[in-house]
Design an enzyme around this catalytic site. Structure first.
Site, PDB file in Angstrom:
ATOM      1  N   SER A 191      -0.526 -26.036 -18.817  1.00  0.00           N
ATOM      2  CA  SER A 191      -1.448 -25.814 -20.120  1.00  0.00           C
ATOM      3  C   SER A 191      -1.305 -24.360 -20.700  1.00  0.00           C
ATOM      4  O   SER A 191      -0.888 -23.505 -19.624  1.00  0.00           O
ATOM      5  CB  SER A 191      -2.886 -25.642 -19.678  1.00  0.00           C
ATOM      6  OG  SER A 191      -3.733 -25.385 -20.453  1.00  0.00           O
ATOM      7  N   TYR A 238     -10.000 -23.974 -13.427  1.00  0.00           N
ATOM      8  CA  TYR A 238      -9.071 -25.117 -13.788  1.00  0.00           C
ATOM      9  C   TYR A 238      -7.951 -24.278 -14.065  1.00  0.00           C
ATOM     10  O   TYR A 238      -6.912 -24.713 -13.769  1.00  0.00           O
ATOM     11  CB  TYR A 238      -9.976 -25.785 -15.131  1.00  0.00           C
ATOM     12  CG  TYR A 238      -8.827 -26.339 -16.220  1.00  0.00           C
ATOM     13  CD1 TYR A 238      -8.051 -27.565 -15.863  1.00  0.00           C
ATOM     14  CD2 TYR A 238      -8.543 -25.639 -17.332  1.00  0.00           C
ATOM     15  CE1 TYR A 238      -7.290 -28.034 -16.512  1.00  0.00           C
ATOM     16  CE2 TYR A 238      -7.378 -26.298 -17.905  1.00  0.00           C
ATOM     17  CZ  TYR A 238      -6.854 -27.468 -17.444  1.00  0.00           C
ATOM     18  OH  TYR A 238      -5.923 -27.885 -18.533  1.00  0.00           O
ATOM     19  N   LYS A 242      -3.856 -24.725 -12.682  1.00  0.00           N
ATOM     20  CA  LYS A 242      -2.509 -25.045 -13.372  1.00  0.00           C
ATOM     21  C   LYS A 242      -1.713 -23.983 -13.026  1.00  0.00           C
ATOM     22  O   LYS A 242      -0.026 -24.121 -12.361  1.00  0.00           O
ATOM     23  CB  LYS A 242      -2.712 -25.073 -14.654  1.00  0.00           C
ATOM     24  CG  LYS A 242      -3.476 -26.231 -15.081  1.00  0.00           C
ATOM     25  CD  LYS A 242      -2.767 -27.545 -15.076  1.00  0.00           C
ATOM     26  CE  LYS A 242      -3.597 -28.733 -15.318  1.00  0.00           C
ATOM     27  NZ  LYS A 242      -2.936 -30.072 -15.070  1.00  0.00           N
TER      28      LYS A 242
HETATM   29  C1  UD1 Z   1      -9.513 -26.005 -23.736  1.00  0.00           C
HETATM   30  C2  UD1 Z   1      -9.655 -25.045 -22.427  1.00  0.00           C
HETATM   31  C3  UD1 Z   1      -8.209 -25.207 -21.952  1.00  0.00           C
HETATM   32  C4  UD1 Z   1      -7.493 -26.622 -21.606  1.00  0.00           C
HETATM   33  C5  UD1 Z   1      -7.724 -27.086 -22.960  1.00  0.00           C
HETATM   34  C6  UD1 Z   1      -7.324 -28.724 -22.905  1.00  0.00           C
HETATM   35  C7  UD1 Z   1     -11.493 -23.481 -22.443  1.00  0.00           C
HETATM   36  C8  UD1 Z   1     -11.839 -22.161 -22.568  1.00  0.00           C
HETATM   37  N1  UD1 Z   1     -10.164 -23.955 -22.287  1.00  0.00           N
HETATM   38  O1  UD1 Z   1      -8.749 -25.011 -24.605  1.00  0.00           O
HETATM   39  O2  UD1 Z   1      -8.232 -24.478 -20.562  1.00  0.00           O
HETATM   40  O3  UD1 Z   1      -6.121 -26.395 -21.271  1.00  0.00           O
HETATM   41  O4  UD1 Z   1      -8.939 -27.197 -23.455  1.00  0.00           O
HETATM   42  O5  UD1 Z   1      -7.504 -29.291 -23.850  1.00  0.00           O
HETATM   43  O6  UD1 Z   1     -12.374 -24.659 -22.409  1.00  0.00           O
HETATM   44  N2  UD1 Z   1     -15.088 -25.277 -30.216  1.00  0.00           N
HETATM   45  C9  UD1 Z   1     -16.223 -25.319 -30.978  1.00  0.00           C
HETATM   46  N3  UD1 Z   1     -16.884 -26.199 -30.971  1.00  0.00           N
HETATM   47  C10 UD1 Z   1     -16.667 -27.361 -29.856  1.00  0.00           C
HETATM   48  C11 UD1 Z   1     -15.600 -27.237 -29.254  1.00  0.00           C
HETATM   49  C12 UD1 Z   1     -14.795 -26.295 -29.358  1.00  0.00           C
HETATM   50  O7  UD1 Z   1     -16.225 -24.460 -32.148  1.00  0.00           O
HETATM   51  O8  UD1 Z   1     -17.840 -28.052 -29.946  1.00  0.00           O
HETATM   52  C13 UD1 Z   1     -13.952 -24.386 -30.323  1.00  0.00           C
HETATM   53  C14 UD1 Z   1     -13.715 -23.497 -29.101  1.00  0.00           C
HETATM   54  O9  UD1 Z   1     -14.667 -22.643 -28.932  1.00  0.00           O
HETATM   55  C15 UD1 Z   1     -12.172 -23.175 -29.235  1.00  0.00           C
HETATM   56  C16 UD1 Z   1     -11.599 -24.026 -30.326  1.00  0.00           C
HETATM   57  O10 UD1 Z   1     -12.682 -24.835 -30.695  1.00  0.00           O
HETATM   58  O11 UD1 Z   1     -12.337 -21.988 -30.010  1.00  0.00           O
HETATM   59  C17 UD1 Z   1     -10.606 -25.195 -29.252  1.00  0.00           C
HETATM   60  O12 UD1 Z   1     -11.424 -25.508 -28.333  1.00  0.00           O
HETATM   61  P1  UD1 Z   1     -11.058 -26.851 -27.227  1.00  0.00           P
HETATM   62  O13 UD1 Z   1     -10.756 -28.005 -28.079  1.00  0.00           O
HETATM   63  O14 UD1 Z   1     -11.948 -27.043 -26.158  1.00  0.00           O
HETATM   64  O15 UD1 Z   1      -9.702 -26.017 -26.727  1.00  0.00           O
HETATM   65  P2  UD1 Z   1      -9.332 -24.712 -25.989  1.00  0.00           P
HETATM   66  O16 UD1 Z   1     -10.826 -23.972 -25.776  1.00  0.00           O
HETATM   67  O17 UD1 Z   1      -8.229 -24.031 -26.715  1.00  0.00           O
END
Ligand code: UD1
Length: 432
Positions: A191, A238, A242
């Site tokens: 990841s 997590y 990795k």
């Molecule tokens: C997350 C994990 C990462 C993992 C990946 C797998 C964290 C900190 N990191 O990545 O380790 O490998 O998922 O897919 O969780 N967001 C919102 N509202 C929501 C959900 C997400 O605003 O309800 C935002 C998050 O704050 C972030 C972005 O969308 O800024 C992407 O989030 P997400 O899809 O969870 O991925 P990552 O955080 O990049």
């Protein structure tokens, strides 16, 4: 077409697409235009591939692409975060692909158990053992793609040992058993989380930023640099699992040149197969952005919370490298082909799988609104602990060494998700 209704009924331990026969490398592939190129890239002796976690989101899409590329696939999945019906949908789609192309459907088998269960794994591997001389084990299994792992960041903070036991201890036992059977081509689901806070350092996220042994490389200015092993600022257990797994695999490859190991560092996989038959359908409550957006679209959640609107980005929301899951799946096939052709630069190699460009959370919301013609209620919320504001791949190494690149856009991903929701009867949304 099979019913798309989900069931929790008890599932067969093993299913098989009749007849269970090896198929020769045949006439076509979505990946390669030209038969000669395809034939050259397939392993010559055998092309059974073992896929752990093969019914999950990325696993199911990769299993489908493997079948299309004429690999026989053996899935191990304990269904802890997937549904057995996915197997039939994969088979339906692969069969249709082969019918349309006049080619023969490879075999697809499911072994429903935990990948850590060596008492089930060993007899499975025994079935694929090949006669060999001098006691050196050989197998019809030409490679393993290992997806099975826990992946919820927040849960990993509450239950770190659960994560270390499954993701790390499990990998050690699994690799040991594979080695006993002479199966030493291994593709690991890593990841972009391994880059930790390097993601926001302003440095382009190249694989050389995060290495397992001292490496020399040439930077963008043409200067020789030396990368020291280590990672910086991983924010949760997590992510550390990795990184640790990558380290273990790098050590294993260094100890035994027969191993060929690829660690694929995924950025943010989104979307689904255009058929609408496969999608992101976890048993657990989603935390990733697109699955939450889907819950809002289907009315299960009243609104999307956008975590952070004060990041140092164009619109203040976080920026990610959203990669269509079908592109990602094909990255595994490119990695497998390159590994089995003996063309990897080293016998342990990391690759970013991303598009190389970023979109913000707000971009995702507006793209989904455009595609679905439905509003997505949202509100700004505090930053989520452990998040970074920006995380975008440099995808040059994958392009150059795996001859792989992404072909699909964020809009394609949103359209395909809407199609999945429509086909599943989860919403009346249909992409416009
Ligand atoms: C997350 C994990 C990462 C993992 C990946 C797998 C964290 C900190 N990191 O990545 O380790 O490998 O998922 O897919 O969780 N967001 C919102 N509202 C929501 C959900 C997400 O605003 O309800 C935002 C998050 O704050 C972030 C972005 O969308 O800024 C992407 O989030 P997400 O899809 O969870 O991925 P990552 O955080 O990049």
């Amino acid at each position: 077409m099979d019913s798309l209704q989900r069931s929790n009924a008890s599932t067969p331990v093993e299913t098989e697409s009749p007849p269970f026969v090896d198929t020769p490398a045949t006439e076509s592939s979505l990946l390669f235009d030209n038969l000669d190129e395809l034939l050259q890239r397939l392993p010559s002796e055998s092309h059974h591939i073992l896929v752990t976690g093969g019914l999950g989101f990325i696993g199911s899409h990769t299993t489908l692409e493997l079948l299309k590329a004429n690999y026989n696939v053996i899935v191990i999945d304990n269904l802890s975060n997937a549904f057995v019906e996915v197997l039939d949908r994969i088979r339906t789609l692969a069969q249709k692909f082969h019918d349309d192309n006049g080619t023969k459907m490879p075999s697809l088998r499911l072994h429903q158990h935990d990948y850590r269960d060596t008492s089930s794994l060993r007899p499975l591997l025994e079935d694929y053992r090949l006669p060999s001389r001098w006691g050196v084990p050989k197998s019809k299994i030409a490679g393993v793609i290992h997806f099975a792992a826990y992946k919820a960041v927040e849960e990993s903070i509450r239950h770190p040992l659960k994560y270390y036991a499954n993701n790390v201890s499990g990998l050690i036992d699994f690799a040991t058993t594979l080695g006993d059977f002479g199966i030493k081509t291994f593709i690991f689901s890593s990841s972009a989380t391994v880059y930790g806070t390097l993601a926001t350092s302003g440095l382009p996220l190249k694989e050389e930023l995060c290495v397992h042994k001292t490496e020399e490389y040439t930077d963008d200015a043409g200067m020789k640099q030396v990368a020291q092993p280590g990672s910086t600022g991983i924010t949760n257990p997590y992510g550390r699992t990795k990184w640790i797994c990558e380290t273990i695999l790098a050590d294993l490859a260094a100890s035994d040149p027969e191993w060929t190991i690829v660690a694929l560092r995924y950025f943010n996989p989104v979307g689904c197969d255009p058929s609408g038959l496969l999608g992101e359908d976890p048993r657990q409550a989603p935390t990733n952005l697109l699955p939450v957006v889907v819950k809002v679209l289907t009315g299960e959640y009243s609104e999307l919370q956008m975590f952070g609107s004060d990041w140092d980005t164009v619109d203040g929301t976080a920026v990610r490298d959203f990669i269509h899951v079908t592109d990602l799946a094909r990255g595994h096939i490119a990695a497998l082909s390159t590994a089995n052709e003996g063309k990897l630069a080293e016998n342990f190699r990391t690759f970013n799988l991303g598009t190389g460009s970023g979109n913000s959370v707000l971009d995702v919301v507006s793209t989904m609104e455009d595609v679905s013609s439905k509003p997505i209620p949202r509100k700004e919320a505090d930053r989520r602990p452990g998040d970074v504001g920006y995380c975008v791949a440099v995808a040059d190494r994958s392009r150059e060494e795996l001859q792989w690149k992404t072909e699909k856009s964020l809009k394609n991903a949103c359209e395909d998700i809407c199609n999945f929701l429509h086909v599943s009867g989860l919403t009346t949304v249909k992409s416009s």
